[in-house]
Design a protein around this motif. Structure first.
Motif, PDB file in Angstrom:
ATOM      1  N   GLU A 144       7.600  -9.351  91.144  1.00  0.00           N
ATOM      2  CA  GLU A 144       6.404  -9.741  91.717  1.00  0.00           C
ATOM      3  C   GLU A 144       4.822  -9.668  90.850  1.00  0.00           C
ATOM      4  N   MET A 145       5.301 -10.330  89.310  1.00  0.00           N
ATOM      5  CA  MET A 145       3.267 -10.550  88.767  1.00  0.00           C
ATOM      6  C   MET A 145       2.889 -10.592  89.150  1.00  0.00           C
ATOM      7  N   ASP A 146       2.603 -11.103  90.713  1.00  0.00           N
ATOM      8  CA  ASP A 146       0.896 -11.419  90.712  1.00  0.00           C
ATOM      9  C   ASP A 146       0.847  -9.915  91.492  1.00  0.00           C
ATOM     10  N   GLY A 147       1.509  -8.849  91.728  1.00  0.00           N
ATOM     11  CA  GLY A 147       0.518  -7.742  91.803  1.00  0.00           C
ATOM     12  C   GLY A 147      -0.264  -7.105  90.934  1.00  0.00           C
ATOM     13  N   PRO A 148      -1.260  -7.055  91.192  1.00  0.00           N
ATOM     14  CA  PRO A 148      -1.738  -5.925  90.549  1.00  0.00           C
ATOM     15  C   PRO A 148      -1.210  -4.002  90.338  1.00  0.00           C
ATOM     16  N   GLN A 197       2.041  -3.941  89.695  1.00  0.00           N
ATOM     17  CA  GLN A 197       2.643  -4.233  88.610  1.00  0.00           C
ATOM     18  C   GLN A 197       2.588  -3.412  87.947  1.00  0.00           C
ATOM     19  N   HIS A 206       1.321  -6.604  85.037  1.00  0.00           N
ATOM     20  CA  HIS A 206       1.054  -7.251  86.274  1.00  0.00           C
ATOM     21  C   HIS A 206       0.162  -8.867  85.066  1.00  0.00           C
ATOM     22  N   GLY A 234       7.262  -7.693  82.452  1.00  0.00           N
ATOM     23  CA  GLY A 234       6.315  -6.369  82.540  1.00  0.00           C
ATOM     24  C   GLY A 234       5.720  -5.831  81.193  1.00  0.00           C
ATOM     25  N   SER A 292       9.425  -3.427  85.453  1.00  0.00           N
ATOM     26  CA  SER A 292       8.669  -3.886  85.265  1.00  0.00           C
ATOM     27  C   SER A 292       8.583  -2.507  84.110  1.00  0.00           C
ATOM     28  N   SER A 308       4.032 -11.644  96.436  1.00  0.00           N
ATOM     29  CA  SER A 308       4.828 -11.022  97.267  1.00  0.00           C
ATOM     30  C   SER A 308       4.709 -10.315  98.320  1.00  0.00           C
ATOM     31  N   ASN A 362      10.695  -3.279  91.029  1.00  0.00           N
ATOM     32  CA  ASN A 362       8.974  -2.623  90.852  1.00  0.00           C
ATOM     33  C   ASN A 362       9.321  -1.517  89.305  1.00  0.00           C
ATOM     34  N   TYR A 416       1.875 -15.343  83.458  1.00  0.00           N
ATOM     35  CA  TYR A 416       3.882 -15.888  84.468  1.00  0.00           C
ATOM     36  C   TYR A 416       4.215 -16.833  83.289  1.00  0.00           C
TER      37      TYR A 416
END
Length: 505
Positions: A176-180, A182, A185, A131, A78, A217, A75, A191
Motif C-alpha cells: 500500500e505504498m500509495d497510502g499516506p 504507510q 509513503h 517503506g 513497511s 490501496s 502496514n 515507488y
C-alpha cells in the motif's frame, strides 16, 4: 408472503473462464493484534505443540485448505527489519511497531513462520519492506531464504538450523505504498522506481521467483488508476502481478446495498485489467499482467474499539471483527466474483486468517472457533478447484442506494473434470423470499446432485462466539435435484448455497 422470483443459468463444459489457480483461496497473516501472538502462536496453551504453535488453530486452517499465506504484512512490513526475526530468540530485539502502535517482540520471524506454514500445507507469499528500506534488504532476504549455501546470508540461515532453502516463490514488493498512512509513503514514480530496481536485484539472486507490485490501496484513492499506470510503466517487464486491496462494511445498516458491494469489487477488477492492458499496448508487450487481490474482506465492526486502545503493548486485541450472518453472505458474493474473474485474478488473500478480521477466532488460553465467514471461504476452497465456467445467467434485479441492476442471484460454477465433479455456488440476495433456480446442465450427461449445502439464518446479525460457536452453521438439507438435464433448486431467502454434482451418482 413475498412472491418467489425465478432465475435461470446455463452451464456448458466449453464455456470456460480459466483454470482456477488454487492461490485464489489464499489468506494473510500480519504481525498485527493477536494474529500471530495468541493466534497461531501461544506457548503454554493446552493445544500448543513443542514449538508453541496452536494445534487447534492448525486444524481449523487445514479444514479450509489455505494454499498461500501472505506474510508479514500489511502496514507492518513497511517498518520491519527482517533481520530482527532471525537467530536465537533470546537475542532478538523488541521494537516499537509504528504502523499499529504496539511493541513487536520478534518471537516469531521468518524461519518460524516457514515452519508453521508447512503445518498448514501452505506456501508463503513473502512481503519485503520498501517503506523504510529497499533494494539491499530485499535482495538479502531472498538470498537468506532461497539460496542453497555458500554465501553470507544463505550460510547464516544454515547456521540458524535451516540447511535447506525455503524456496519462497511469490514475493510482494512492499504494501500500500500509495497510502499516506504507510511508513515510507511514496509517489507512484518514487515507488515505481524502487520496485523496479528491487525486482531486478531480487531476480538476479533467484530468477525463479514471481513478484507482486503494489496497486491502489482501494478504489477510492485519489491517485486510483493513474497510480497503476505509472507503477506499471516502471515495472511491467519485471513483475508478474499487480495487487488490489478492498474492504467493505455495512455501516449504514442497509443490507440490499451492502450485498451489492460485490459489483464494486467486479468494477475494481475490470478497471485494473483495463489499466494493465493499456500499459501492455503502450509497451507493445506480449506479456499479460495478472492480478493479486491480496487483501479483501469485510472490516468495520472493530473500528470504534480500536480507537480506544492504549499504545505500546504486545499483541493487544486489534481489528477483531465479530462477523454476522450477513457478512458471510457478502463474503460468499466476493468469492464468486473472484472465481468469475479467475482468468486474470490468480492470487487472492482473505485478510486475515486468525483473530484479525478473520474467519477463525481464539481466546488466549482458551478455545478456537469458526466465525460465520469461515463457511463460504472453506466451501469455495474445498469445492472450487477446477475450471471456472462462464455461466449464462438470467436473474431478476434490484436497485439500491449505490448500485443499479443488482442481481438477486450471485452465482458461478466450477468443473473438476478429473474428479468428474461440478459445483454451483449461489447467493440469494432477496431479503424476503426464496429464489427458484433452474440450471441447464444438458452438457453434463449423467451428473446428479450429491449434496446441496445451505448457510441460512433468521437473524442477519447472528454471530458465532466462544460461548455460542455454532449459532450460524451450514446444513446439507437443501432440496436441489437434477432431472432430464436440469437442476431445480429453491434457494432460501438470504442464503449461501453450494450445489455439488458428480457423474454417474
Amino acid at each position: 408472503m413475498a412472491e418467489m422470483k425465478k432465475a435461470k443459468m446455463i452451464l456448458e463444459k466449453d464455456y470456460k473462464i480459466a483454470e482456477v489457480d488454487k492461490r485464489i483461496f489464499g489468506s494473510f497473516i500480519e504481525h498485527l493484534g493477536r494474529a500471530v501472538y495468541g493466534g497461531i502462536y501461544e506457548p503454554g496453551h493446552p493445544e500448543a505443540d513443542e514449538k508453541g504453535f496452536r494445534k487447534d488453530v492448525i486444524n481449523l486452517i487445514n479444514e479450509i485448505g489455505v494454499p498461500l499465506i501472505r506474510y508479514p504484512g500489511g502496514n507492518f512490513v513497511s517498518g520491519y527489519n527482517w533481520e530482527d526475526g532471525i537467530g536465537p530468540v533470546e537475542q532478538r530485539p523488541a521494537r516499537l511497531e509504528l504502523a499499529w502502535k504496539t511493541v513487536e517482540p520478534n518471537y516469531v520471524g521468518t524461519n518460524e513462520f516457514m515452519e508453521w506454514a508447512k503445518l498448514v500445507n501452505s506456501e508463503v507469499n513473502m512481503a519485503v519492506n520498501l517503506g523504510t528500506r529497499g533494494i539491499d534488504a530485499a535482495r538479502n532476504l531472498v538470498e537468506y531464504c532461497n539460496h542453497p549455501s555458500g554465501s553470507y546470508w544463505s550460510d547464516l540461515r544454515v547456521s540458524h538450523g535451516y540447511k535447506e532453502p525455503h524456496k519462497i516463490k511469490t514475493w510482494c514488493l512492499g504494501n500500500e505504498m500509495d497510502g499516506p498512512w504507510q511508513i515510507g509513503h511514496k509517489t507512484a514514480d518514487e515507488y515505481g522506481r524502487i520496485a523496479q530496481e528491487s525486482a531486478k536485484a531480487m531476480k538476479w539472486v533467484d530468477p525463479t521467483i514471481e513478484l507482486v507490485a503494489c496497486g491502489s490501496s482501494n478504489r477510492a484513492m485519489k491517485t486510483y488508476a493513474e497510480w497503476e499506470a505509472t507503477v506499471l510503466d516502471h515495472t511491467y517487464e519485471h513483475v508478474e502481478y499487480l495487487s488490489l486491496h478492498t474492504y467493505y462494511g455495512n455501516r449504514d445498516n442497509d443490507l440490499p446495498n451492502f450485498l451489492g458491494r460485490s459489483l464494486d469489487m467486479d468494477y475494481f477488477i475490470k478497471e485494473i485489467i483495463a489499466t494493465c492492458d493499456y500499459i501492455k499496448a503502450k509497451k507493445r508487450s506480449k506479456k499479460t499482467m495478472y492480478l493479486s487481490f491480496d487483501e479483501w474482506n469485510v472490516w468495520f465492526h472493530s473500528n470504534a474499539a480500536d480507537r480506544k486502545l492504549e499504545p505500546w503493548s504486545i499483541a493487544p486485541p486489534q481489528l477483531e471483527d465479530v462477523y454476522t450472518f450477513e457478512d458471510a453472505l457478502l463474503v460468499g458474493c466476493l468469492l464468486i466474483t473472484l472465481l468469475r474473474n479467475s482468468d486474470r485474478v490468480k492470487i487472492a488473500c482473505m485478510a486475515q486468517l486468525v483473530n484479525v478480521i478473520a474467519p477463525i477466532m481464539t481466546d488466549n488460553g482458551g478455545d478456537a472457533w469458526r466465525q460465520t465467514i469461515f463457511y463460504p471461504y472453506m466451501h469455495a476452497s474445498v469445492y472450487g478447484r477446477g475450471v471456472a465456467l462462464n455461466p449464462i445467467i438470467s436473474s431478476p434485479k434490484y436497485d439500491s442506494k449505490d448500485f443499479t441492476d443488482v442481481p438477486y442471484l450471485e452465482s458461478t460454477a466450477v468443473y473438476n473434470e478429473e474428479n468428474e465433479e461440478l459445483t454451483v455456488f449461489a447467493v440469494n440476495k432477496d431479503t424476503e423470499a426464496s429464489l427458484l433456480l433452474d440450471v441447464d446442465i444438458r452438457g453434463f450427461v449423467g451428473y446428479q446432485v450429491v449434496e446441496h449445502i445451505v448457510l441460512e439464518h433468521d437473524d442477519v446479525k447472528a454471530t458465532n462466539t466462544a460461548a455460542h460457536p455454532h449459532s450460524v452453521v451450514p446444513h446439507n438439507k437443501g432440496g436441489a435435484a437434477a432431472k432430464d438435464g436440469y437442476i431445480q433448486a429453491s434457494l432460501p431467502k438470504l442464503s449461501w448455497n453450494v450445489i455439488r454434482l458428480k457423474a454417474g451418482s
